[in-house]
Each structure stands twice: as structure tokens, then as C-alpha cells.
Design an enzyme around this catalytic site. Structure first.
Site, PDB file in Angstrom:
ATOM      1  CE  LYS A 118      -2.469  -2.767  -0.466  1.00 56.07           C
ATOM      2  NZ  LYS A 118      -2.469  -4.234  -0.386  1.00 56.07           N
TER       3      LYS A 118
ATOM      4  CG  HIS B  26     -24.444  16.799  -0.783  1.00 59.07           C
ATOM      5  ND1 HIS B  26     -24.373  16.039  -1.943  1.00 59.07           N
ATOM      6  CD2 HIS B  26     -24.361  18.101  -1.173  1.00 59.07           C
ATOM      7  CE1 HIS B  26     -24.262  16.854  -2.981  1.00 59.07           C
ATOM      8  NE2 HIS B  26     -24.250  18.109  -2.543  1.00 59.07           N
TER       9      HIS B  26
HETATM   10  P1  FAD Z   1       1.698 -14.093   8.274  1.00 62.53           P
HETATM   11  O1  FAD Z   1       1.423 -12.652   8.148  1.00 62.53           O
HETATM   12  O2  FAD Z   1       2.323 -14.774   7.112  1.00 62.53           O
HETATM   13  O3  FAD Z   1       2.616 -14.236   9.559  1.00 62.53           O
HETATM   14  C1  FAD Z   1       3.196 -15.447   9.925  1.00 62.53           C
HETATM   15  C2  FAD Z   1       4.405 -15.158  10.771  1.00 62.53           C
HETATM   16  O4  FAD Z   1       4.823 -16.349  11.383  1.00 62.53           O
HETATM   17  C3  FAD Z   1       5.609 -14.637   9.996  1.00 62.53           C
HETATM   18  O5  FAD Z   1       6.174 -13.544  10.660  1.00 62.53           O
HETATM   19  C4  FAD Z   1       6.582 -15.810   9.997  1.00 62.53           C
HETATM   20  O6  FAD Z   1       7.932 -15.410   9.978  1.00 62.53           O
HETATM   21  C5  FAD Z   1       6.226 -16.444  11.321  1.00 62.53           C
HETATM   22  N1  FAD Z   1       6.567 -17.861  11.443  1.00 62.53           N
HETATM   23  C6  FAD Z   1       6.264 -18.884  10.617  1.00 62.53           C
HETATM   24  N2  FAD Z   1       6.677 -20.055  11.111  1.00 62.53           N
HETATM   25  C7  FAD Z   1       7.262 -19.765  12.297  1.00 62.53           C
HETATM   26  C8  FAD Z   1       7.877 -20.548  13.297  1.00 62.53           C
HETATM   27  N3  FAD Z   1       7.948 -21.867  13.191  1.00 62.53           N
HETATM   28  N4  FAD Z   1       8.387 -19.913  14.379  1.00 62.53           N
HETATM   29  C9  FAD Z   1       8.304 -18.575  14.520  1.00 62.53           C
HETATM   30  N5  FAD Z   1       7.726 -17.784  13.601  1.00 62.53           N
HETATM   31  C10 FAD Z   1       7.206 -18.377  12.507  1.00 62.53           C
HETATM   32  N6  FAD Z   1      -4.270  -9.057   3.107  1.00 62.53           N
HETATM   33  C11 FAD Z   1      -5.178  -8.093   3.355  1.00 62.53           C
HETATM   34  O7  FAD Z   1      -6.121  -8.332   4.112  1.00 62.53           O
HETATM   35  N7  FAD Z   1      -5.065  -6.850   2.788  1.00 62.53           N
HETATM   36  C12 FAD Z   1      -4.052  -6.536   1.946  1.00 62.53           C
HETATM   37  O8  FAD Z   1      -3.983  -5.422   1.453  1.00 62.53           O
HETATM   38  C13 FAD Z   1      -3.089  -7.532   1.662  1.00 62.53           C
HETATM   39  N8  FAD Z   1      -2.069  -7.271   0.845  1.00 62.53           N
HETATM   40  C14 FAD Z   1      -1.131  -8.242   0.600  1.00 62.53           C
HETATM   41  C15 FAD Z   1      -0.108  -7.954  -0.291  1.00 62.53           C
HETATM   42  C16 FAD Z   1       0.837  -8.921  -0.566  1.00 62.53           C
HETATM   43  C17 FAD Z   1       1.948  -8.590  -1.525  1.00 62.53           C
HETATM   44  C18 FAD Z   1       0.762 -10.188   0.067  1.00 62.53           C
HETATM   45  C19 FAD Z   1       1.800 -11.230  -0.180  1.00 62.53           C
HETATM   46  C20 FAD Z   1      -0.254 -10.482   0.942  1.00 62.53           C
HETATM   47  C21 FAD Z   1      -1.223  -9.507   1.203  1.00 62.53           C
HETATM   48  N9  FAD Z   1      -2.293  -9.769   2.051  1.00 62.53           N
HETATM   49  C22 FAD Z   1      -3.236  -8.800   2.275  1.00 62.53           C
HETATM   50  C23 FAD Z   1      -2.449 -11.069   2.730  1.00 62.53           C
HETATM   51  C24 FAD Z   1      -1.955 -10.961   4.171  1.00 62.53           C
HETATM   52  O9  FAD Z   1      -0.618 -10.544   4.174  1.00 62.53           O
HETATM   53  C25 FAD Z   1      -2.082 -12.312   4.863  1.00 62.53           C
HETATM   54  O10 FAD Z   1      -3.398 -12.790   4.745  1.00 62.53           O
HETATM   55  C26 FAD Z   1      -1.737 -12.186   6.339  1.00 62.53           C
HETATM   56  O11 FAD Z   1      -0.422 -11.708   6.515  1.00 62.53           O
HETATM   57  C27 FAD Z   1      -1.887 -13.533   7.059  1.00 62.53           C
HETATM   58  O12 FAD Z   1      -1.566 -13.361   8.389  1.00 62.53           O
HETATM   59  P2  FAD Z   1      -1.001 -14.585   9.274  1.00 62.53           P
HETATM   60  O13 FAD Z   1      -0.826 -14.008  10.637  1.00 62.53           O
HETATM   61  O14 FAD Z   1      -1.857 -15.750   9.083  1.00 62.53           O
HETATM   62  O15 FAD Z   1       0.403 -14.945   8.630  1.00 62.53           O
HETATM   63  P1  NAI Z   2      -4.575 -14.947  -6.220  1.00 58.95           P
HETATM   64  O1  NAI Z   2      -5.174 -16.224  -5.840  1.00 58.95           O
HETATM   65  O2  NAI Z   2      -5.279 -13.670  -5.879  1.00 58.95           O
HETATM   66  O3  NAI Z   2      -4.336 -14.919  -7.792  1.00 58.95           O
HETATM   67  C1  NAI Z   2      -3.562 -15.867  -8.445  1.00 58.95           C
HETATM   68  C2  NAI Z   2      -3.904 -15.828  -9.913  1.00 58.95           C
HETATM   69  O4  NAI Z   2      -2.947 -16.595 -10.604  1.00 58.95           O
HETATM   70  C3  NAI Z   2      -5.267 -16.415 -10.232  1.00 58.95           C
HETATM   71  O5  NAI Z   2      -5.979 -15.536 -11.056  1.00 58.95           O
HETATM   72  C4  NAI Z   2      -4.937 -17.732 -10.909  1.00 58.95           C
HETATM   73  O6  NAI Z   2      -5.893 -18.119 -11.860  1.00 58.95           O
HETATM   74  C5  NAI Z   2      -3.614 -17.394 -11.564  1.00 58.95           C
HETATM   75  N1  NAI Z   2      -2.755 -18.546 -11.806  1.00 58.95           N
HETATM   76  C6  NAI Z   2      -2.486 -19.583 -10.980  1.00 58.95           C
HETATM   77  N2  NAI Z   2      -1.610 -20.436 -11.541  1.00 58.95           N
HETATM   78  C7  NAI Z   2      -1.310 -19.917 -12.761  1.00 58.95           C
HETATM   79  C8  NAI Z   2      -0.447 -20.323 -13.816  1.00 58.95           C
HETATM   80  N3  NAI Z   2       0.292 -21.430 -13.722  1.00 58.95           N
HETATM   81  N4  NAI Z   2      -0.393 -19.558 -14.917  1.00 58.95           N
HETATM   82  C9  NAI Z   2      -1.116 -18.421 -15.032  1.00 58.95           C
HETATM   83  N5  NAI Z   2      -1.949 -17.994 -14.069  1.00 58.95           N
HETATM   84  C10 NAI Z   2      -2.036 -18.723 -12.938  1.00 58.95           C
HETATM   85  O7  NAI Z   2      -3.097 -14.969  -5.605  1.00 58.95           O
HETATM   86  P2  NAI Z   2      -2.004 -13.838  -5.437  1.00 58.95           P
HETATM   87  O8  NAI Z   2      -2.280 -12.664  -6.297  1.00 58.95           O
HETATM   88  O9  NAI Z   2      -0.707 -14.542  -5.542  1.00 58.95           O
HETATM   89  O10 NAI Z   2      -2.219 -13.386  -3.949  1.00 58.95           O
HETATM   90  C11 NAI Z   2      -2.229 -14.350  -2.914  1.00 58.95           C
HETATM   91  C12 NAI Z   2      -3.199 -13.983  -1.872  1.00 58.95           C
HETATM   92  O11 NAI Z   2      -2.697 -12.917  -1.073  1.00 58.95           O
HETATM   93  C13 NAI Z   2      -4.525 -13.442  -2.392  1.00 58.95           C
HETATM   94  O12 NAI Z   2      -5.402 -14.475  -2.749  1.00 58.95           O
HETATM   95  C14 NAI Z   2      -5.040 -12.716  -1.203  1.00 58.95           C
HETATM   96  O13 NAI Z   2      -5.629 -13.631  -0.338  1.00 58.95           O
HETATM   97  C15 NAI Z   2      -3.783 -12.149  -0.598  1.00 58.95           C
HETATM   98  N6  NAI Z   2      -3.626 -10.752  -1.013  1.00 58.95           N
HETATM   99  C16 NAI Z   2      -4.583  -9.860  -0.633  1.00 58.95           C
HETATM  100  C17 NAI Z   2      -4.499  -8.554  -1.019  1.00 58.95           C
HETATM  101  C18 NAI Z   2      -5.579  -7.635  -0.641  1.00 58.95           C
HETATM  102  O14 NAI Z   2      -6.393  -7.999   0.191  1.00 58.95           O
HETATM  103  N7  NAI Z   2      -5.644  -6.434  -1.207  1.00 58.95           N
HETATM  104  C19 NAI Z   2      -3.381  -8.047  -1.812  1.00 58.95           C
HETATM  105  C20 NAI Z   2      -2.464  -9.096  -2.201  1.00 58.95           C
HETATM  106  C21 NAI Z   2      -2.583 -10.379  -1.784  1.00 58.95           C
END
Ligand code: FAD
Ligand code: NAI
Length: 475
Positions: free
Chosen positions: A58, A454
Site C-alpha cells: 500500500k 453531502h
Molecule cells: P503471516 O502474516 O504470514 O505471519 C506469519 C508469521 O509467522 C511470519 O512472521 C513468519 O515469519 C512467522 N513464522 C512462521 N513459522 C514460524 C515458526 N515456526 N516460528 C516462529 N515464527 C514463525 N491481506 C489483506 O487483508 N489486505 C491486503 O492489502 C493484503 N495485501 C497483501 C499484499 C501482498 C503482496 C501479500 C503477499 C499479501 C497480502 N495480504 C493482504 C495477505 C496478508 O498478508 C495475509 O493474509 C496475512 O499476513 C496472514 O496473516 P497470518 O498471521 O496468518 O500470517
Molecule cells: P490470487 O489467488 O489472488 O491470484 C492468483 C492468480 O494466478 C489467479 O488468477 C490464478 O488463476 C492465476 N494462476 C495460478 N496459476 C497460474 C499459472 N500457472 N499460470 C497463469 N496464471 C495462474 O493470488 P495472489 O495474487 O498470488 O495473492 C495471494 C493472496 O494474497 C490473495 O489471494 C489474497 O488472499 C492475498 N492478497 C490480498 C491482497 C488484498 O487484500 N488487497 C493483496 C495481495 C494479496
């Protein structure tokens, strides 16, 4: 002598750190173990979300949007901005600063709530008297015993088979957030949430972006009308998405990377790019937990098997967030974390999966809650739909962003809101009203009768609710 805790949380992402804070608030002696390291090897709690997910993405979306505004939209406000440049290093440093503020904030919250934080990897040793023995392997080794264990170990980016991430040319979300210079040509595989958000960042900064998507439909989980509107906007911006492709060989070259693929018509094609972001979903992470030692049950995707209450196959062991079933969203993980802590305290923690909002932070933003029109059709539900375009909203005109619409879906008989779908400015904020309404089982008429400020974008929400009854006032 091992340290004893009522609750030990393994993982300090949004699922884990929130669970730990809530457990401590409820009076439990609580520990949280997290292994994430910052650039200096120190603790960086907050998980994927804080370090390489929600927060840094973000931050970059914001910087790149400012850049795009300065280049393309200031002029219409009478502002001359010539020679606008992006200092990528500065943008990345700002992003890192934002991440650090969040890491530090969590460490502060642990102190404030008296959560004992351990930096290192937590793993099961064995079931012990009074709970489970957990080893912490970090700068120092410790053994803890917890009566209740909450697993919140998150997820990792899925790799394309045979194409490992090197974070230089083939990037996961981690590398995608650290690209040091704007690539001329950027390829992405997967046009899901990450593909669209990261594709938008680098397109706004000047990269020629192509996203290859395997499915024939664009954003299949999104309401079709909303997805179509979003696609139109992305096409106009020059964010290229090729649907229905089959990705073949991916090869690293001196110049970058080539991707062989077959397009939707079956034609063989080759895409050349400086960098490739692979965003094809994420896999639950249980690496290093030593789950076998205690016989923790995983499913065939590697997710920890839990019931509706996040109980695992082991007594007093719980799991939340990305490592279990359900949407991989930070707020879903947090809600589960709170609910589990409350269940441990004998309360009735509850997560309503029907009202978890989704947001895609592109421009226009896409946000929704509840069922889509295609789902209602498939479920045989009789519904009424109402839409209102931002084109007819005064605040959107004043902002200079009239893309998109708000769409309501309500039960044809009871008028209960079944889904709300938004594509347009600030959809991420607007969706909250719909979530509240659905939690309270509101009807479309309830929203239509509420006074909205509004001029505000939220008037489009009220008008879309009025549209369900075919009585919009401004369209
Ligand atoms: P995580 O955030 O993955 O945290 C797990 C933690 O556990 C990590 O710090 C890891 O190091 C630690 N860990 C793992 N195993 C061990 C162990 N054995 N011992 C100690 N520590 C350990 N979601 C949204 O809702 N809004 C968004 O805008 C959004 N944007 C995203 C953008 C990107 C690029 C990505 C990749 C994901 C995004 N997500 C978003 C998804 C979101 O990040 C995840 O759903 C969320 O972080 C999950 O939370 P969690 O606590 O389950 O796991
Ligand atoms: P995603 O599940 O959102 O999208 C993956 C896409 O890749 C799908 O459209 C799928 O059809 C396509 N795909 C899968 N295998 C493929 C292949 N071999 N060739 C071509 N296309 C293929 O997963 P993404 O974007 O990796 O994000 C992972 C998760 O992280 C999201 O599902 C979401 O839960 C979380 N996330 C949430 C955000 C938010 O809330 N704003 C921002 C970013 C991630």
C-alpha cells in the site's frame, strides 16, 4: 527450567500478534514467538502483512499514485508540474520506514499488554505435562511450555514448478516490493490480487507491464459486472492482461527473462521482460514447526486442519490465518486470532465468513462483501440489483475520479442485503458501511433511508440502495 505460559502463539503476523494481545487482555500469561528478521537481523513482527504484504504494497501504491497524479492529472486542476521524476530509492526507503513503524508498533503493543516476545523459530518438541513443550531457536535457545498453543505461521508465495524465485529476475511478492529501478518491461504471471496491485505500481512508474493469466475470465471471484468495469479501466491505463494462457518454459537470459506461453487461441508466443513477478497464489506455511513430533494433522494443501472454531486435531492446539482454510486476508486472520483467544477464555468468539470484505487496492479500487450476482444465480436465490455510477456523484466529479459504480444485491422478497460490490474511488473505505449493514442484516431500504453526508462518495452507496427499488434521486 522451562518457562511456563497459559498461551503460546507461534507466528507474529496479524493472526498471531492479535491473538497474543487479546489473550493477554483476557488475563492469560502469554508468549508470542516470531522469527521474521529485519535488515539488521533484529525482530520484525507483523508477518507477511507488515513486512512484505499489505503494508509495503500500500505504501508503494500510494507513492506511485501520487506520481501518476502529478504526471497525468494535476494539469486539469491548473497545476503545472514539469519534469516530474521518481526517485525509486527514496520511494523504497519511505516504504521501509512505514514497515519499521509498524514493526515497532507491534513490539510496543507487546510491552503494553505484557506479552512475552521471543525472536526465533518456534517448534514442537513434545506433548508435556501441562501442555506442549516448544523450542525457540533464535539468537538464544529457550524451551517454553504452553497449556494452549495458537499456530499462526502464515503462508509463502507459490512458485511455478521448476522456476524458483531468485528475487533478482524471478520475483515473489518480496522481490516485487524491492525492485531498485523501474523495469522497462515487466511480466507477471497471475492476474489475481498481487498481480494487479504490483502490476499497477510498476506501470504507474513507467514500466511496460504484461500480466499472463491462466483462467479465461478476469477476476473470476469478483462480481462479473464489477470485474468488467475494472478491466475497462485497466485497459485504458495500459495495464495489459492476457487471459486464458498456458505458461510453458520460463528461462532466465542475460537481458532478463523469457516466458513461452500459448495464448487463448492456442497460438505459441514468447514474452520477453527485464523482470518477472510470479503471483499465482500462496501456500500455507508449516515449515519448521516440527508438526510431525506431535502428530498435527495437515490437509493435502499443507494447511493445518481446523474445525469451525479453529481447533486443530490436537487438544488445546489452535490455528488461525493463512495457515488454515478460508481467505488469505489479514483481517480474517485477526478475527480468528481474537475469536480463539476468547474461546480459550470460555467465551463465544465468532467469525462471520459471510461478511469478510475483500479489497483490491488498484485504481479504481475494487471492494466487495457477500455474494456476487453469479453466485446468487448459481444458488437459485431470487434477488434484486441496484447500481449507481460514480459519474452521477458530485464528490466523485469534484475529485476528478468518476470511474465505476456501487452495486447492491438484495433478496427479492425480504430486501435483505446479500452482497455489495464497488469499483471506484475509495471503495476500500466505502465497503465498511456495507459490512456493518450486512452484519446487522439490514435491508437495502435501511441504507436508502439513512442520511449520508453531502457531498460524499458514500452517497453513491445510498443511491445504489435506492436503485434496488428503482428510485434513484440523482440518476
Ligand atoms: P503471516 O502474516 O504470514 O505471519 C506469519 C508469521 O509467522 C511470519 O512472521 C513468519 O515469519 C512467522 N513464522 C512462521 N513459522 C514460524 C515458526 N515456526 N516460528 C516462529 N515464527 C514463525 N491481506 C489483506 O487483508 N489486505 C491486503 O492489502 C493484503 N495485501 C497483501 C499484499 C501482498 C503482496 C501479500 C503477499 C499479501 C497480502 N495480504 C493482504 C495477505 C496478508 O498478508 C495475509 O493474509 C496475512 O499476513 C496472514 O496473516 P497470518 O498471521 O496468518 O500470517
Ligand atoms: P490470487 O489467488 O489472488 O491470484 C492468483 C492468480 O494466478 C489467479 O488468477 C490464478 O488463476 C492465476 N494462476 C495460478 N496459476 C497460474 C499459472 N500457472 N499460470 C497463469 N496464471 C495462474 O493470488 P495472489 O495474487 O498470488 O495473492 C495471494 C493472496 O494474497 C490473495 O489471494 C489474497 O488472499 C492475498 N492478497 C490480498 C491482497 C488484498 O487484500 N488487497 C493483496 C495481495 C494479496
Amino acid at each position: 527450567m522451562s518457562k511456563q505460559f497459559d498461551v503460546i502463539v507461534i507466528g507474529g503476523g496479524p493472526g498471531g500478534y492479535i491473538a497474543a494481545i487479546r489473550a493477554a487482555q483476557l488475563g492469560f500469561n502469554t508468549a508470542c514467538i516470531d522469527e521474521w528478521k529485519n535488515g539488521k537481523g533484529g525482530p520484525a513482527p507483523g508477518g507477511t502483512c507488515t513486512n512484505v504484504g499489505c503494508i509495503p504494497s500500500k505504501a508503494l501504491l500510494q507513492s506511485s499514485e501520487h506520481f501518476e497524479h502529478a504526471n497525468k492529472h494535476f494539469a486539469e486542476h491548473g497545476i503545472t508540474a514539469t519534469d516530474v521524476k521518481m526517485d525509486v530509492a527514496k520511494m523504497l526507503a519511505r516504504k521501509d520506514g512505514v514497515v519499521k513503524q509498524n514493526n515497532d508498533g507491534i513490539l510496543y503493543l507487546f510491552k503494553k499488554n505484557k506479552v512475552s516476545f521471543f525472536h526465533g523459530r518456534g517448534s514442537f518438541v513434545k506433548a508435556a505435562e501441562g501442555g506442549y513443550e516448544i523450542k525457540v531457536a533464535g539468537a538464544a535457545e529457550e524451551t517454553l511450555v504452553g497449556k494452549h498453543i495458537i499456530l499462526a505461521t502464515g503462508s509463502n508465495a507459490r512458485q511455478l514448478p521448476g522456476v524458483p524465485f531468485d528475487e533478482e529476475t524471478v520475483l515473489s511478492n518480496d522481490g516485487a516490493l524491492r525492485v531498485g529501478a523501474v523495469p522497462k518491461k515487466l511480466a507477471l504471471i497471475g492476474s489475481g490480487v498481487i498481480g494487479l496491485e504490483m502490476g499497477s505500481v510498476w506501470r504507474r512508474l513507467g514500466a511496460d507491464v504484461t500480466i499472463l493469466e491462466g483462467l479465461p475470465t478476469f477476476l473470476g471471484a469478483v462480481d462479473e459486472q464489477i470485474a468488467k468495469e475494472a478491466k475497462k479501466a485497466f485497459d485504458k491505463q495500459g495495464l495489459k492482461v492476457e487471459l486464458g494462457v498456458k505458461v510453458g518454459e520460463v528461462a532466465k537470459t542475460q537481458a532478463g527473462v523469457t516466458i513461452d506461453y500459448t495464448d487463448a487461441k492456442g497460438e505459441a508466443k514468447k514474452l520477453e521482460a527485464d523482470k518477472l513477478i510470479v503471483s499465482i497464489g500462496r501456500v500455507p506455511n508449516t515449515i519448521g514447526l516440527n508438526a510431525e513430533a506431535v502428530g498435527l494433522k495437515l490437509d493435502d494443501r499443507g494447511a493445518i486442519v481446523v474445525d469451525d472454531e479453529c481447533k486443530t486435531s490436537l487438544h488445546n492446539v489452535w490455528a488461525v490465518g493463512d495457515v488454515v482454510r478460508g481467505p488469505m486476508l489479514a483481517h480474517k486472520a485477526e478475527e480468528e486470532g481474537v475469536a480463539v483467544a476468547e474461546r480459550i477464555a470460555g467465551q463465544h468468539g465468532h467469525v462471520n465468513f459471510n461478511t469478510i470484505p475483500w479489497v483490491i487496492y488498484t485504481s479504481p479500487e475494487i471492494a466487495w462483501v457477500g455474494r456476487t450476482e453469479q453466485q446468487l444465480k448459481a444458488d437459485g436465490v431470487k434477488y434484486k440489483a441496484g447500481t449507481f455510477p460514480f459519474l452521477a456523484n458530485g464528490r466523485a466529479r469534484a475529485l476528478g475520479d468518476t470511474t465505476g459504480m456501487v452495486k447492491f444485491l438484495a433478496d427479492a422478497t425480504t430486501d435483505e442485503i446479500l452482497g455489495v460490490h464497488i469499483v471506484g474511488p475509495m471503495a476500500s473505505e466505502l465497503i465498511s458501511e456495507a459490512v456493518v449493514a450486512m452484519e446487522f442484516k439490514a435491508s437495502a431500504e435501511d441504507i436508502a433511508r439513512i442520511c449520508h453526508a453531502h457531498p460524499s462518495l458514500s452517497e453513491a452507496t445510498k443511491e445504489a440502495a435506492l436503485a434496488v427499488d428503482k428510485r434513484t434521486l440523482n440518476f
